[in-house]
Structures are given as C-alpha cells and as structure tokens.
Scaffold this motif. Structure first.
Motif, mmCIF file in Angstrom:
data_model
loop_
_atom_site.group_PDB
_atom_site.id
_atom_site.type_symbol
_atom_site.label_atom_id
_atom_site.label_comp_id
_atom_site.label_asym_id
_atom_site.label_seq_id
_atom_site.Cartn_x
_atom_site.Cartn_y
_atom_site.Cartn_z
ATOM 1 N N PHE A 30 0.905 -1.214 -0.100
ATOM 2 C CA PHE A 30 0.194 -0.029 -0.081
ATOM 3 C C PHE A 30 1.072 1.242 -0.190
ATOM 4 O O PHE A 30 0.644 2.119 -0.676
ATOM 5 N N PHE A 31 1.922 1.164 0.804
ATOM 6 C CA PHE A 31 2.899 2.495 0.844
ATOM 7 C C PHE A 31 3.351 2.709 -0.746
ATOM 8 O O PHE A 31 3.458 3.944 -1.042
ATOM 9 N N GLU A 32 3.635 1.752 -1.164
ATOM 10 C CA GLU A 32 4.240 1.906 -2.606
ATOM 11 C C GLU A 32 3.087 2.274 -3.526
ATOM 12 O O GLU A 32 3.405 3.239 -4.310
ATOM 13 N N ASP A 136 3.716 -0.303 21.285
ATOM 14 C CA ASP A 136 4.058 1.017 20.448
ATOM 15 C C ASP A 136 2.942 1.487 19.767
ATOM 16 O O ASP A 136 2.195 0.892 18.565
ATOM 17 N N SER A 137 2.402 2.867 19.671
ATOM 18 C CA SER A 137 1.254 3.288 18.986
ATOM 19 C C SER A 137 1.563 3.517 17.550
ATOM 20 O O SER A 137 0.680 3.203 16.633
ATOM 21 N N LEU A 138 2.655 3.730 17.218
ATOM 22 C CA LEU A 138 3.024 4.069 15.810
ATOM 23 C C LEU A 138 3.020 2.734 14.814
ATOM 24 O O LEU A 138 2.495 2.677 14.157
ATOM 25 N N GLU A 139 3.780 1.699 15.905
ATOM 26 C CA GLU A 139 3.481 0.395 15.090
ATOM 27 C C GLU A 139 2.220 -0.173 14.940
ATOM 28 O O GLU A 139 1.890 -0.750 13.902
ATOM 29 N N ALA A 140 1.315 -0.045 15.932
ATOM 30 C CA ALA A 140 -0.040 -0.339 15.828
ATOM 31 C C ALA A 140 -0.881 0.524 14.603
ATOM 32 O O ALA A 140 -1.504 -0.215 13.752
ATOM 33 N N ALA A 141 -0.497 1.544 14.389
ATOM 34 C CA ALA A 141 -1.062 2.648 13.625
ATOM 35 C C ALA A 141 -0.507 1.895 12.055
ATOM 36 O O ALA A 141 -1.404 1.935 11.198
ATOM 37 N N LYS A 142 0.628 1.439 12.000
ATOM 38 C CA LYS A 142 1.005 0.959 10.656
ATOM 39 C C LYS A 142 0.719 -0.437 10.508
ATOM 40 O O LYS A 142 -0.062 -0.538 9.669
ATOM 41 N N GLU A 143 0.066 -1.096 11.363
ATOM 42 C CA GLU A 143 -0.670 -2.316 11.055
ATOM 43 C C GLU A 143 -2.091 -2.126 10.829
ATOM 44 O O GLU A 143 -2.578 -2.587 9.904
ATOM 45 N N HIS A 144 -2.659 -1.138 11.582
ATOM 46 C CA HIS A 144 -4.208 -0.532 11.050
ATOM 47 C C HIS A 144 -4.203 -0.238 9.684
ATOM 48 O O HIS A 144 -5.094 -0.659 9.017
ATOM 49 N N TYR A 145 -3.073 0.449 9.342
ATOM 50 C CA TYR A 145 -2.853 0.822 7.771
ATOM 51 C C TYR A 145 -2.884 -0.399 6.782
ATOM 52 O O TYR A 145 -3.576 -0.361 5.916
ATOM 53 N N PHE A 147 -3.956 -3.292 7.418
ATOM 54 C CA PHE A 147 -5.241 -4.031 7.375
ATOM 55 C C PHE A 147 -6.292 -3.211 6.492
ATOM 56 O O PHE A 147 -6.809 -3.970 5.828
ATOM 57 N N CYS A 148 -6.131 -1.899 6.690
ATOM 58 C CA CYS A 148 -7.227 -1.274 6.035
ATOM 59 C C CYS A 148 -6.792 0.223 5.913
ATOM 60 O O CYS A 148 -7.069 1.107 6.679
ATOM 61 N N PRO A 149 -6.112 0.557 4.404
ATOM 62 C CA PRO A 149 -5.634 1.834 4.279
ATOM 63 C C PRO A 149 -6.563 2.879 4.367
ATOM 64 O O PRO A 149 -6.127 3.937 4.628
ATOM 65 N N ASP A 150 -7.842 2.700 4.355
ATOM 66 C CA ASP A 150 -8.727 3.690 4.255
ATOM 67 C C ASP A 150 -8.772 4.115 5.764
ATOM 68 O O ASP A 150 -9.295 5.407 6.092
ATOM 69 N N TRP A 174 -11.464 -0.601 17.881
ATOM 70 C CA TRP A 174 -10.501 -0.300 16.549
ATOM 71 C C TRP A 174 -11.843 -0.212 15.454
ATOM 72 O O TRP A 174 -12.336 -1.414 15.264
ATOM 73 N N TYR A 175 -11.694 0.665 14.847
ATOM 74 C CA TYR A 175 -12.690 0.809 13.652
ATOM 75 C C TYR A 175 -12.246 0.838 12.345
ATOM 76 O O TYR A 175 -11.078 1.556 11.980
ATOM 77 N N PHE A 176 -12.506 -0.065 11.442
ATOM 78 C CA PHE A 176 -12.122 -0.258 10.099
ATOM 79 C C PHE A 176 -13.367 -0.086 9.013
ATOM 80 O O PHE A 176 -14.186 -1.121 9.259
ATOM 81 N N TRP A 177 -13.111 0.496 8.141
ATOM 82 C CA TRP A 177 -14.156 0.774 6.962
ATOM 83 C C TRP A 177 -13.596 0.549 5.459
ATOM 84 O O TRP A 177 -12.488 1.312 5.497
ATOM 85 N N TRP A 178 -13.949 -0.311 4.717
ATOM 86 C CA TRP A 178 -13.591 -0.453 3.277
ATOM 87 C C TRP A 178 -14.491 0.091 2.440
ATOM 88 O O TRP A 178 -15.561 -0.154 2.472
ATOM 89 N N ASP A 179 -14.032 1.325 2.034
ATOM 90 C CA ASP A 179 -14.856 2.283 0.865
ATOM 91 C C ASP A 179 -15.198 1.187 -0.267
ATOM 92 O O ASP A 179 -14.396 0.755 -0.887
#
Length: 179
Positions: A30-32, A136-145, A147-150, A174-179
């Motif tokens: 996704f980053f790429e 670590d919250s930043l590591e968790a945020a990377k994992e959430h992204y 899982f769901c880039p949105d 933790w909320y995840f939504w796929w548009d």
C-alpha cells in the motif's frame, strides 16, 4: 453468507501464524501503491487523534439509533479470531482475504488482546479492552493501515500515521471501513 464450497473448519484449521508478516507485506504494498512522498511525511508528527471508545457500525449516523437490521449472534468459537472463519469475512475491496484476516486477528489477539466484535458488509470493529496492551502506538497504526488503508486515507484529517497512532493510545474500539 458463506461462499459456495466454503468450509469454515478447514479455513480455520489451515490458518497460519503469519499475521505479522501479512501486515508487513500489505503495508509495503500500500505504501508503494499510494506513492507517498516519503515515510517521514506519511508518519507525520501529529500528537492528537480521534479516540474511538464505542462501537458505531450498528448505529444509524442520522438518528443515532440502532440500525433496524442489526443481528446479535452468539457464535461458538474456541478462539475469538475464529469468528472471521464462521462469517466468511474478508476478500472484498482492499480487505484481506478470509484466511489472512484470521491470521491477522489471531496475531492481534495475542499481541493486544483485541477481539473482532462487530461486522457489517463493509465495516469491522474490534474490542481492545487493554487498548494497545503496552505496545508502540506508531507500530499499531502501521498495522491498522496495512489491514485497512482507508483507516488513514479516509479516517484521519492529516492522512498521517501519527494522527491515527495518537488516537489509538486511548481507544478501546478499533474501527475499520473499506470504501
């Protein structure tokens, strides 16, 4: 609704212990794909983010009342990550396929004690009673992204991981939504 030929028991039994690796691969992809300028810009330096402390997927946003088609289920599973296999969740849009989602849910349960709790046609919410469980919250945020880039691309004001990370520190949902 199960897909034709879907065998939840074999899918659950065939799940590997590679949730972390799946998330790392998805993050890189996704980053790429989204062609961010740099990792530093994508991380950002936000110190505030939205705290999610209640389930919202089954609430009508206009009326703030329970959706009329909400169904509460008690599903007999040994382990919370197996819920995904019973519901045949995953594999739509950028959502991980069912097998990968089970591995990710298992990894998150073991790391954070997060439990998949609410499912709709395009939303999954987890209950994380110990929040980030000291991680670590930043590591968790990377994992959430991953899982769901949105979660970052449409769920933050600054489109940065640091904003998501700041909110995750106090969130027990933790909320995840796929548009």
């Amino acid at each position: 609704m199960e897909e034709k030929g879907f065998d939840k028991d074999s899918v659950i039994a065939g799940c590997s212990d590679n949730g972390k690796e799946i998330l790392e691969e998805r993050f890189d992809t996704f980053f790429e794909d989204y062609e961010y300028e740099s990792m530093e810009d994508f991380i950002g330096d936000e110190t505030e983010g939205e705290v999610v402390d209640r389930f919202v997927a089954y609430v009508d946003m206009r009326s703030s009342k329970l959706e009329t088609d909400t169904v509460l289920l008690e599903i007999p599973v040994r382990n919370p990550w197996e819920l995904v296999g019973f519901l045949s969740a995953g594999g739509w849009n950028d959502c991980p396929r069912t097998e990968d989602m089970i591995a990710i849910c298992k990894y998150w349960y073991e790391k954070y004690k997060a439990v998949p709790a609410v499912f709709t046609q395009d939303i999954i919410e987890f209950y994380a009673p110990f929040k980030l469980n000291g991680q670590d919250s930043l590591e968790a945020a990377k994992e959430h992204y991953a899982f769901c880039p949105d979660r970052v691309n449409q769920g933050t004001e600054t489109y940065t991981l640091s904003e998501l990370a700041a909110g995750l520190e106090e969130s027990d949902v933790w909320y995840f939504w796929w548009d």
